[in-house]
Design an enzyme around this catalytic site. Structure first.
Site, short mmCIF file in Angstrom:
data_model
loop_
_atom_site.label_atom_id
_atom_site.label_comp_id
_atom_site.label_asym_id
_atom_site.label_seq_id
_atom_site.Cartn_x
_atom_site.Cartn_y
_atom_site.Cartn_z
N GLU A 238 0.85 -1.20 0.00
CA GLU A 238 0.00 0.00 0.00
C GLU A 238 0.87 1.24 0.00
OE1 GLU A 238 -2.14 3.47 1.86
OE2 GLU A 238 -0.34 2.44 2.53
N ASP B 100 -7.27 1.94 7.97
CA ASP B 100 -5.86 2.32 7.84
C ASP B 100 -5.60 3.44 8.85
OD1 ASP B 100 -3.31 2.97 7.06
OD2 ASP B 100 -3.83 3.50 4.99
N HIS C 163 4.96 7.41 9.52
CA HIS C 163 6.04 7.00 8.60
C HIS C 163 7.42 7.18 9.21
CE1 HIS C 163 3.49 6.91 4.64
NE2 HIS C 163 3.04 6.10 5.58
N1 TRP Z 1 -1.47 4.95 4.59
C1 TRP Z 1 -1.93 6.27 4.31
C2 TRP Z 1 -0.78 7.05 3.70
O1 TRP Z 1 0.34 6.79 4.06
C3 TRP Z 1 -2.38 7.00 5.55
C4 TRP Z 1 -3.39 8.02 5.24
C5 TRP Z 1 -3.19 9.32 5.02
C6 TRP Z 1 -4.75 7.80 5.12
N2 TRP Z 1 -4.36 9.93 4.77
C7 TRP Z 1 -5.33 9.02 4.83
C8 TRP Z 1 -5.53 6.65 5.26
C9 TRP Z 1 -6.70 9.12 4.68
C10 TRP Z 1 -6.89 6.77 5.09
C11 TRP Z 1 -7.47 7.98 4.79
O2 TRP Z 1 -0.98 7.90 2.87
ZN ZN Z 2 -1.40 3.38 5.95
#
Ligand code: TRP
Ligand code: ZN
Ligand code: CA
Length: 437
Positions: free
Chosen positions: A171, A200, A286
């Site tokens: 992902e 997520d 991150h």
């Molecule tokens: N895994 C996503 C990313 O790294 C985390 C994320 C950011 C997210 N904004 C989001 C997940 C909005 C769901 C909805 O970009």
């Molecule tokens: Zn994520």
């Protein structure tokens, strides 16, 4: 007018004799006072979800500090989740794809049973970035979906719809695994999805409670759950399309999901409603500090319970469980070509109005049912015709369940089944009349 079918039979005399059982007093048999509620989802034990996070952390620790695509910690995460699902009775499959010259993996788990033409899927990305263990992003979603799947197994859930769970690879490199999955679904398979639920980042240390603004039914299911907890929610705006639900949405599958915030800063208005501080929702987003310390337990607990609530609710189908039943089984003889007769049930203990799907079970013994006009009469005298007169319908008996939109009627009171025989020769009697609220 009826033609040329032999009318009188010896059997009719017997029917007529049986029908002498007098006009009905009500013998209402009220079933449970409280209608059976929809099967409620269990509380998801926070300790179990946190144990999965501790295990993801151990996997990262043993594999160079991450669980990223193409690294050994990713495959170890897949093996860990798969083993738990296999032991719980799931049909699992690992889907391989290739990206950046290395092999990626999606894990798909099907719960046996349910309508294969109506699939509810819940999923989460299992990969981390290479800089850390990815415990909030996205051990949190992965663990909550896993524990919900295990709860389905513990409950022996038999949903109307077919339940599927998914853990996506890569992902963090651009929704690679979920795109691969969706792209390899035949069009006919895509059309069977009732919905895809994405999780997520659902345990951010300075959390907000965000619901994706997508499919209205899914969205409302989550909002109602949080409303029941007294926890305000907001629409997710930190990047629509930034997680795996976008892959499903792109091919027309209804989607929804939950999120507690990433690098965006919580506003003071949001601090007012949710507590916390006016800093990033996840200051370790991150980063190497996205460890088991980077989790807000309350957010993880509420969101895990919300995952289960949505899975239970959305897989149950639209059939609302039947409410209380009232029946009159006293026979009422119907005079040939004569006045209308009625059988009555007295409805008590039902709050408010009757349902829009009031079930009316009619059982009338008769030798030429076309003679009969059958009505349901509400307590206030409103008439709902169930069956018209028909000179040509020579079949025996009226044994049928009618669904009546009775939502404008007060439920409590005397409801009548009114039957009139409008043509000479054939006769019969009301055998039973039953209302299901
Ligand atoms: N895994 C996503 C990313 O790294 C985390 C994320 C950011 C997210 N904004 C989001 C997940 C909005 C769901 C909805 O970009
Ligand atoms: Zn994520
Ligand atoms: Ca819980």
């Amino acid at each position: 007018m009826k033609l040329s079918v032999p009318r009188r039979t010896a059997a009719l005399a017997a029917v007529a004799a049986m029908a002498l059982g007098g006009l009905a007093g009500t013998t209402a048999s009220a079933a449970p006072a409280t209608p059976a509620g929809a099967l409620a989802a269990p509380d998801i034990p926070l300790a179990n979800v946190k144990q999965h996070l501790a295990d993801f952390q151990s996997i990262a620790n043993a594999n160079g500090g991450n669980r990223a695509h193409g690294r050994p910690g990713y495959k170890a995460s897949i093996d860990f989740v798969k083993a738990k699902l296999d032991a719980a009775g799931y049909t699992t499959s690992v889907q391989q794809f290739s990206y950046n010259g290395t092999t990626g993996y999606n894990l798909i788990a099907d719960w046996p049973g349910g309508d294969p033409g109506q699939v509810i899927m819940a999923g989460a990305h299992l990969d981390s970035v290479s800089s850390g263990a990815g415990i909030n992003d996205n051990g949190s979603g992965s663990a909550a979906v896993l524990e919900t799947a295990l709860a389905v197994s513990r409950a022996g859930l038999k949903p109307t719809k077919h339940l599927r769970f998914g853990w996506w690879g890569a992902e963090e490199l651009g929704l690679v695994g979920s795109k691969y999955y969706v792209n390899n679904l035949p069009t006919t398979e895509r059309s069977k999805f009732s919905g895809y639920l994405n999780f997520d980042m659902i345990g951010s240390p300075n959390p907000g409670y965000f619901v994706y603004d997508d499919d209205p039914t899914i969205e409302q299911t989550f909002k109602s759950y949080f409303a029941g907890l007294g926890v305000p929610t907001e629409i997710e705006t930190e990047g629509d399309g930034r997680s795996d639900h976008a892959s499903f949405k792109n091919v027309g599958i209804p989607v929804g999901g939950l999120f507690t915030g990433a690098s965006r800063v919580k506003t003071s208005a949001q601090v007012q409603k949710w507590g916390g501080t006016t800093t990033a929702f996840d200051r370790c987003y991150h980063s190497s500090c996205d460890t088991t310390s980077n989790i807000n337990d309350t957010a993880l607990d509420r969101n895990s319970d919300a995952v289960a609530h949505a899975v239970w609710t959305l897989s149950a189908g639209s059939t609302t469980p039947p409410g209380p039943v009232f029946e009159n089984t006293a026979d009422v003889s119907i005079p040939d070509n004569g006045a209308a007769v009625t059988s009555t049930v007295d409805v008590t203990g039902v709050t408010g109005n009757a349902p829009s799907t009031l079930k009316v079970d009619v059982n009338i013994v008769h030798t030429w049912r076309g003679d009969l006009v059958v009505d349901l009469v509400a307590p206030d005298g409103s008439v709902y015709n169930l069956k018209p007169y028909s000179s040509s319908d020579s079949a025996d008996n009226v044994i049928a369940t009618y669904t009546v939109n009775a939502s404008s009627e007060v439920a409590n009171g005397a409801w009548k089944l009114r039957v009139q025989d409008r043509a000479a020769q054939d006769t019969g009697y009301i055998n039973s009349f039953k209302l299901t609220f």
